[in-house]
Design an enzyme around this catalytic site. Structure first.
Site: not given
Length: 847
Positions: A743, A547, A747
């Site tokens: 995080d 990410d 996600d």
């Protein structure tokens, strides 16, 4: 309690009373919660008052006598049925109640069914589902773990059970509407073990008892064994040089006498374990051990009685001593590998300085702290629970939790983790979570669960070991029969050597020893693995998907620019946006909140979070939307002004748009800083032939900037969570083994479908729950560390397996053909176990 009742209870407690064995009632009576009439009738059996709502009798001497409970009725009826009615005529005091006749352990286990007691150690998962951590006494090897897991799992109502071989703790989940906890504890007792709720003090007491027990058994085996060995040397010398028959007989009887303490004390643990295994219809590793020791002793005893034949007392004592020694070293290794978990349990202080309404502090027990209590943490003190700084600033040592030695600066509004240490200045803080809800407790439970979870290779080892033991016993029988019919006088010695040398300790220890040591090494570095099977998944990774915001970039982006239309002020726009984002944990939300530190925050209504898109809410009676360009344009029904579009496209920052119905109000341009170690991580992963890619919901310009700067060749921008999931599934269908590193809340869905996932430091609670591994520190390089350690664990497990299999492959033919004597077999078996444990302990050492 009435005076009459107090007198009766004291009389019962102080007076010895004859008891009739076998008369046990499972009914209990709480005499403080019974309704008594003013003129109470007394129970004929125990003489306690009969509750007014109880109408029970027992027929004694052809008369119906009143009794106070089902327990007393059952005992009285049994006394009459057994023909001992005269007992009531000759007794001098009232009899014990039915509940007092309960076995001690039965009474103890029933206590744990009480809700008030269960609050201390049981967690409610649903209306009827419960989970708890238990201490298991009597675990001596991996086979004991297998037996307990299989036995408990077979109980109706038990949902899941895992036993941690390193710490001797069991994690248990059960349906309380089907089975009681006391029933589970009694079922464990029935197979020869004892369980009770986990408590750090009890755990330490158990460790001390185990250590003392190991040392005492070793001492007895060593001291008496040395005497037996010296006598054996004399007997061997006498065989070569000649010895008077009287002296030889005396020495043989002395050997027997000196072997008895070793057999009945030091070796008792092997025989007891073997008996429990056989009574539960399984063959554990102590079965061949007990067979070897037992056969050697009995044959030696028969030789002494007959006055001829070989004696093997030296082999008995040496084998016992060496096996106890190897298990003691194994126990020490397990204690060392479990130290990091135990340190977490003792990290919280016993006391705390709590502030009262007047601002004065007083010392209280940390266990009495509640949410919203205010505390003072002075320099050098340990933070008693998770809290938020309300006043002051200081540096905090979080090394126990994160594995990083550098202190972390904390200011007003920042979170403090219970168990960390205040270094510089006094802080005032408000408690936000206590007990099992704290970060420390979550870490402790996570590590426990990982150590208890069995990867496929461990399950395979258990299956191989159980079949291997049966095969060894069959081979031993076949070898003994072969040499017996062949007329070899050493057939018994050969059989003993075969039984001793093939003890499957090394095979059973190959996986749990390595897994326990490796997971605890990870925990010491701030790498928390939730499941042991994750280690196997990490070793197969081919693709790493990152990410962007908060993962490859520092989770502290800043608002660089605010673009507003001429009808709105920047401060007004910031107030509205901050009011909508005040409950969010997304890094972009934190940037807006940081920029709005000096403005007032308004209350909001009808707040809705559209995952991957933005927020909608009502602020001061006006409906607003805050989020991506596409989301806000579709909501308000208008597009960004062309001049704004040019500004946005020219800047690599992330735009967050604020709009209301029919009008775009403002655009917040938010820039995040790339982590300093991101480029090195990507480079090293590519060097290991692991492909990297970036998937983000951010716009293309921002993603391209990050990908180009750190060296990621492939990236996907403007993806919603379901689109990220689809991309990962597509990779998996092409044969990829995907590791997802993220995080944020967005996600969590993709983490759940990836083969293995990692949540980096500062990750939201949902992302941590979805991830297989949580990195407590702030270094992205830890991703490589956890992959490297997983690879080492796999390598150690393979080495241990290879050694265990190669050892037995060579040892069995040598022992079966008579090239190995019993004492050599004892040495070989002990060394094989020590080699496996020592190899696993290399994982604990740095480097």
């Amino acid at each position: 309690m009435t005076a009459d009742k107090e007198k009766s209870v004291k009389q019962l407690q102080s007076t010895p009373e004859p008891q009739i064995l076998g008369l046990v009632s499972t009914n209990t009576l709480d005499i403080d919660q019974i309704n008594y009439s003013k003129e109470a009738i007394h129970c004929f059996h125990c003489h306690l008052p009969v509750p007014s709502d109880i109408q029970l009798t027992s027929r004694i001497d052809d008369e119906e006598k009143p009794v106070c409970c089902q327990g007393c009725k059952a005992v009285a009826d049994a006394i009459v049925a057994s023909g001992h009615t005269h007992f009531y005529h000759v007794r001098s005091e009232p009899s014990l109640t039915g509940s007092e006749l309960l076995p001690e352990f039965l009474r103890e286990t029933q206590i744990y069914d009480q809700d008030s007691i269960q609050k201390e150690f049981v967690h409610e998962i649903s209306e009827s589902e419960r989970e708890a951590s238990l201490i298991l006494e009597g675990i001596t090897c991996a086979a004991c773990v297998w037996l307990n897991e299989q036995h408990i799992a077979s109980l109706s109502g038990v949902v899941e059970v895992r036993v941690n071989y390193a710490t001797r703790r069991a994690w248990l989940r059960w349906d309380s509407s089907v089975i009681k906890l006391s029933e589970i504890l009694r079922a464990i007792q029935a197979i020869g073990y004892r369980a009770y709720p986990y408590n750090t003090d009890q755990q330490q007491a158990l460790h001390r008892r185990e250590r003392q027990m190991h040392i005492r058994r070793l001492a007895v085996a060593g001291l008496f064994g040395m005497q037996v060995m010296m006598i054996s040397i004399s007997l061997y010398s006498g065989t070569w040089a000649g010895m008077d028959t009287q002296f030889e007989t005396l020495f043989r009887w002395l050997s027997l006498a000196l072997t008895l303490p070793v057999l009945f004390y030091s070796s008792a643990t092997f025989f007891r374990s073997a008996w429990y295994d056989l009574s539960n219809r399984r063959v554990g590793m102590d079965v061949p051990v007990s067979l070897g020791i037992g056969v050697a002793f009995i044959s030696s005893l028969m030789a002494i009685i007959r006055g001829e034949g070989e004696i093997y007392f030296d082999s008995v004592v040496m084998f016992t001593f060496l096996l106890l020694l190897s298990r003691y070293f194994e126990w020490m290794a397990r204690q060392q590998s479990a130290e990091s978990v135990e340190r977490l349990a003792y990290a919280l202080p016993m006391t705390a300085n709590m502030l009262d309404a007047n601002g004065k502090d007083s010392q209280v027990a940390a266990s009495v702290l509640k949410i919203d209590d205010c505390v003072v943490i002075r320099p050098g003190e340990v933070i008693p629970a998770d809290a938020v700084v309300t006043s002051g600033s200081s540096s905090i040592d979080e090394s126990l939790l994160s594995g990083e030695s550098s202190a972390v600066d904390k200011f007003e509004g920042d979170m403090l983790i219970g168990g960390s240490v205040n270094i510089e200045s006094p802080l005032q803080a408000r408690i936000i979570s206590v007990g099992s809800d704290t970060v420390l407790s979550s870490i402790h439970n996570m590590v426990e669960a990982a150590q208890s979870d069995k990867p496929p290779v461990a399950q395979l080892a258990d299956r191989i070991a159980s079949k291997f033991i049966i095969a060894v016993i069959c081979i031993a029988v076949a070898v003994s029969l072969y040499w017996w019919f062949a007329g070899n006088q050493n057939w018994l010695e050969i059989t003993l050597a075969l039984l001793i040398i093939t003890c499957p300790c090394a095979l059973s220890l190959a996986t749990p020893a390595a897994l326990s040591a490796g997971l605890n090494r990870m925990q010491s570095l701030g790498l928390l693995v939730k499941k042991g099977r994750t280690i196997d998944a990490l070793d197969k990774v081919t693709h790493v998907v990152f990410d962007k915001t908060g993962t490859l970039t520092i989770a502290k982006p800043v608002v660089q620019q605010i673009i507003c239309n001429h009808n709105n002020k920047k401060s007004e726009c910031l107030t509205i946006a901050a009011s909508m984002e005040q409950q969010s944990e997304h890094p972009l939300a934190k940037a807006i909140l940081e920029a709005a530190r000096d403005v007032s925050i308004h209350s909001v209504e009808s707040l809705v979070n559209r995952r991957g898109c933005g927020l909608t809410a009502v602020v001061d009676g006006q409906h607003y939307v805050l989020g991506s360009i596409e989301f806000t344009e579709s909501f308000c029904g208008c597009a960004l002004p062309a001049s704004w579009i040019r500004l946005v496209e020219a800047d690599a920052a992330t735009p967050v748009v604020l709009a209301t119905s029919g009008q775009i109000i403002a655009v917040f341009m938010i820039q995040d800083e790339i982590r300093s170690d991101a480029s090195a991580l990507v480079s090293e992963l590519e060097g290991l032939n692991i492909k990297t890619m970036l998937m983000s919901g951010d716009r293309k310009a921002a993603c391209k900037r990050v990908a180009d700067e750190i060296g990621i060749g492939k990236f996907y921008a403007e993806l919603k969570p379901d689109q990220k999931m689809a991309k990962v599934v597509e990779l998996q269908q092409e044969g990829a083994h995907v590791l997802m590193v993220g995080d944020g809340t967005n996600d969590a869905p993709v983490m759940s479908v990836a083969n293995v996932s990692i949540a980096v430091g500062g990750a939201t609670a949902l992302a941590k729950n979805s991830a297989d591994i949580v990195i407590m520190g702030d270094k992205l390089q830890a991703v490589l560390d956890v992959m490297s350690l997983a690879n080492k664990i796999q390598m150690i497990v393979k080495q241990n397996f290879f050694w265990a299999i190669a050892y037995n492959f060579c040892a069995i033919p040598l022992a079966a053909t008579g090239f190995v004597s019993p004492w050599m077999a004892a040495v070989g078996m002990s060394l094989s176990s020590l080699i496996v444990v020592s190899n696993a302990m290399r994982l604990i050492r740095p480097g």
